[in-house]
Design a protein around this motif. Structure first.
Motif, PDB file in Angstrom:
ATOM      1  N   ARG A 168     -35.636 -10.515  -3.298  1.00 11.16           N
ATOM      2  CA  ARG A 168     -36.687  -9.706  -3.929  1.00 11.16           C
ATOM      3  C   ARG A 168     -37.142 -10.319  -5.243  1.00 11.16           C
ATOM      4  O   ARG A 168     -38.297 -10.142  -5.648  1.00 11.16           O
ATOM      5  N   ARG A 169     -36.237 -11.023  -5.931  1.00 11.06           N
ATOM      6  CA  ARG A 169     -36.600 -11.644  -7.203  1.00 11.06           C
ATOM      7  C   ARG A 169     -37.270 -13.006  -7.019  1.00 11.06           C
ATOM      8  O   ARG A 169     -37.627 -13.661  -8.003  1.00 11.06           O
ATOM      9  N   GLY A 170     -37.401 -13.448  -5.759  1.00 12.89           N
ATOM     10  CA  GLY A 170     -38.055 -14.728  -5.501  1.00 12.89           C
ATOM     11  C   GLY A 170     -37.228 -15.928  -5.893  1.00 12.89           C
ATOM     12  O   GLY A 170     -37.785 -16.980  -6.251  1.00 12.89           O
ATOM     13  N   ALA A 171     -35.903 -15.817  -5.806  1.00 10.05           N
ATOM     14  CA  ALA A 171     -35.029 -16.917  -6.206  1.00 10.05           C
ATOM     15  C   ALA A 171     -35.158 -18.082  -5.232  1.00 10.05           C
ATOM     16  O   ALA A 171     -35.473 -17.908  -4.055  1.00 10.05           O
ATOM     17  N   ASN A 172     -34.925 -19.286  -5.741  1.00 12.57           N
ATOM     18  CA  ASN A 172     -34.883 -20.469  -4.885  1.00 12.57           C
ATOM     19  C   ASN A 172     -33.855 -20.252  -3.781  1.00 12.57           C
ATOM     20  O   ASN A 172     -32.719 -19.853  -4.054  1.00 12.57           O
ATOM     21  N   PRO A 173     -34.199 -20.513  -2.509  1.00 14.56           N
ATOM     22  CA  PRO A 173     -33.271 -20.192  -1.421  1.00 14.56           C
ATOM     23  C   PRO A 173     -31.957 -20.956  -1.481  1.00 14.56           C
ATOM     24  O   PRO A 173     -30.910 -20.410  -1.122  1.00 14.56           O
ATOM     25  N   PHE A 174     -31.990 -22.201  -1.928  1.00 11.54           N
ATOM     26  CA  PHE A 174     -30.754 -22.974  -2.011  1.00 11.54           C
ATOM     27  C   PHE A 174     -29.876 -22.470  -3.159  1.00 11.54           C
ATOM     28  O   PHE A 174     -28.654 -22.339  -3.018  1.00 11.54           O
ATOM     29  N   GLY A 175     -30.510 -22.174  -4.291  1.00 10.09           N
ATOM     30  CA  GLY A 175     -29.755 -21.591  -5.399  1.00 10.09           C
ATOM     31  C   GLY A 175     -29.204 -20.230  -5.049  1.00 10.09           C
ATOM     32  O   GLY A 175     -28.071 -19.888  -5.424  1.00 10.09           O
ATOM     33  N   ALA A 176     -29.993 -19.437  -4.322  1.00  3.90           N
ATOM     34  CA  ALA A 176     -29.529 -18.113  -3.906  1.00  3.90           C
ATOM     35  C   ALA A 176     -28.339 -18.228  -2.963  1.00  3.90           C
ATOM     36  O   ALA A 176     -27.378 -17.445  -3.060  1.00  3.90           O
ATOM     37  N   ALA A 177     -28.381 -19.203  -2.042  1.00  4.52           N
ATOM     38  CA  ALA A 177     -27.249 -19.404  -1.122  1.00  4.52           C
ATOM     39  C   ALA A 177     -25.986 -19.773  -1.891  1.00  4.52           C
ATOM     40  O   ALA A 177     -24.889 -19.270  -1.602  1.00  4.52           O
ATOM     41  N   PHE A 178     -26.139 -20.651  -2.895  1.00  5.12           N
ATOM     42  CA  PHE A 178     -24.981 -21.049  -3.705  1.00  5.12           C
ATOM     43  C   PHE A 178     -24.408 -19.861  -4.470  1.00  5.12           C
ATOM     44  O   PHE A 178     -23.190 -19.607  -4.430  1.00  5.12           O
ATOM     45  N   LEU A 179     -25.262 -19.113  -5.169  1.00  7.27           N
ATOM     46  CA  LEU A 179     -24.792 -17.988  -5.970  1.00  7.27           C
ATOM     47  C   LEU A 179     -24.157 -16.908  -5.095  1.00  7.27           C
ATOM     48  O   LEU A 179     -23.122 -16.331  -5.451  1.00  7.27           O
TER      49      LEU A 179
END
Length: 420
Positions: A168-179
């Motif tokens: 929903r916050r539009g985070a980078n998908p790769f960064g979101a997967a890592f976090l």
């Protein structure tokens, strides 16, 4: 015969816009390239225009012609709103109504507006709980004990909730997967500190596997097999980078929690009957995650039981896992086409929940963890670690290819007609 009304530039512009919009929405909702192209060609024929479309990993480029007039349009980026089987079904319904003449261009645009504005079928809390249960099921399929399964349930809830928030916050998908992998893996590992002699690996691996992009990986294989090399390779590359990000997040989480994630699983086998039931429950969670209509969820559960459950049964009978994966993926693909025709839904509605549990996420994650260990050890890396990491990486690629090949084979068998 070309429709006269489409020979005028304004009407040709409308047709080009509609066709391009449908193709973009189909791809953004989880359709493979072949399905999107077939729908585009069907629409163009019904509207009385000729259409040439180029699909890249980022956009669609479309040219439509009617007589001497033509229009060329470039789509918005292929970001999509996430995998949604219900949206795919509604998009196909709009195309079908347009093709049979039930609606015109203006009404089709209004219906597409409604499709894009429609909320998901299931409330967020239900999806989070269902995916948490799926994570617990995956841990059990990895051979985890029940305390570890409970910790995996908590990690799965945290993983799904955080992933939805980041999306929903539009985070980078790769960064979101890592976090997400880091947070959920850390939660699972810390929760098991209270359980004596508990092995955190199945819990952490299950929390990471729920993040593995099974749909893009399967679509990538299908696209490559169908001759759509550019977008297929892009999907496979994106999936591979996501898996590496997940593995890195889990590796750091385990290190921070004081747990070493071994490359070898050390998990025991799950009884076949229990495997079948747990596989069906895991498919239920995936069905809700993929927004499958309620009337079709039971078929997704059956496909999940026939997929992973049957593969385990074949393994118990001595069939090696790659062959078993190919056989079961083909069976799931055949069932998916049958259910799709019966329920008037795209076959992928049933195929994805049926085969995602067979995607070798644990193999890929352990290969990623092994790669990170090799990087840290450098020339001092033991030969056993090198061999096992390579073996896991090869097994992950072969089984992913087996899943994609099985689905492609099932689709090809649908067009085979008996010789009379």
């Amino acid at each position: 015969m070309t429709a006269p009304s489409l020979l005028t530039p304004p009407r040709l512009e409308e047709a080009a816009h509609l066709i391009l919009r449908v193709g973009r929405l189909l791809l953004g909702s989880g359709a493979d390239t072949g399905h999107a192209l077939r729908r585009i060609e069907t629409m163009a024929a019904a509207l009385g225009v000729e259409a040439d479309v180029f699909i890249s990993s980022e956009r669609l480029l479309l040219t439509v012609r009617a007589g001497a007039a033509f229009r060329t349009k470039l789509s918005h980026p292929l970001t999509g709103a996430g995998i949604s089987m219900s949206r795919l079904g509604r998009l196909d319904a709009v195309v079908d109504r347009l093709v049979d003449g039930s609606i015109d261009l203006g009404e089709a645009e209004r219906r597409l507006d409604a499709v894009e504005a429609a909320p998901p079928l299931y409330p967020g809390w239900l999806v989070v709980a269902a995916v948490g249960a799926t994570t617990a099921c995956l841990a059990r399929l990895f051979g985890a004990d029940w305390p570890v399964v409970a910790a995996a349930f908590l990690a799965g809830i945290a993983s799904t909730g955080l992933r939805r928030l980041l999306a929903r916050r539009g985070a980078n998908p790769f960064g979101a997967a890592f976090l997400t992998a880091f947070a959920s893996g850390l939660l699972g590992a810390l929760a098991l500190k209270a359980v004596p002699r508990a092995v955190a690996t199945p819990c952490v691996a299950a929390a990471g596997m729920i993040l593995v992009p099974g749909v893009p990986l399967i679509n990538g294989i299908s696209d490559v097999a169908g001759g759509h090399i550019e977008i297929g390779l892009a999907r496979l590359a994106s999936g591979t980078i996501t898996i590496l990000a997940i593995g890195f997040g889990l590796f750091l989480a385990a290190a921070l929690a004081g747990d070493a994630l071994p490359v070898s699983s050390g998990a025991g086998a799950v009884p076949v009957v229990q495997d079948v039931l747990v596989s069906g429950l895991a498919a239920f969670g995936y069905a809700l995650l993929f927004d499958v209509p309620l009337r079709a969820v039971w078929a997704c559960i059956l496909c999940g039981m026939a997929g992973h459950g049957l593969r385990t049964a074949l393994g118990a009978a001595g069939i090696e896992i790659a062959t078993g994966t190919l056989v079961c993926a083909t069976l799931v693909g055949l069932l998916a086409h049958r259910f799709g025709a019966h329920r008037r839904l795209p076959p992928v509605t049933f195929a994805f929940p049926g085969v995602v549990a067979m995607i070798p996420g644990s193999y890929a994650l352990r290969a990623a963890i092994g790669s990170l260990q090799l990087m840290a050890l450098g020339p001092a890396s033991p030969g056993a670690l090198v061999a096992e990491t390579l073996s896991l990486a090869i097994a992950a690629m072969v089984m992913t290819a087996a899943v994609g090949t099985g689905l492609v084979l099932a689709a090809a068998l649908q067009h085979v007609r008996p010789v009379r």
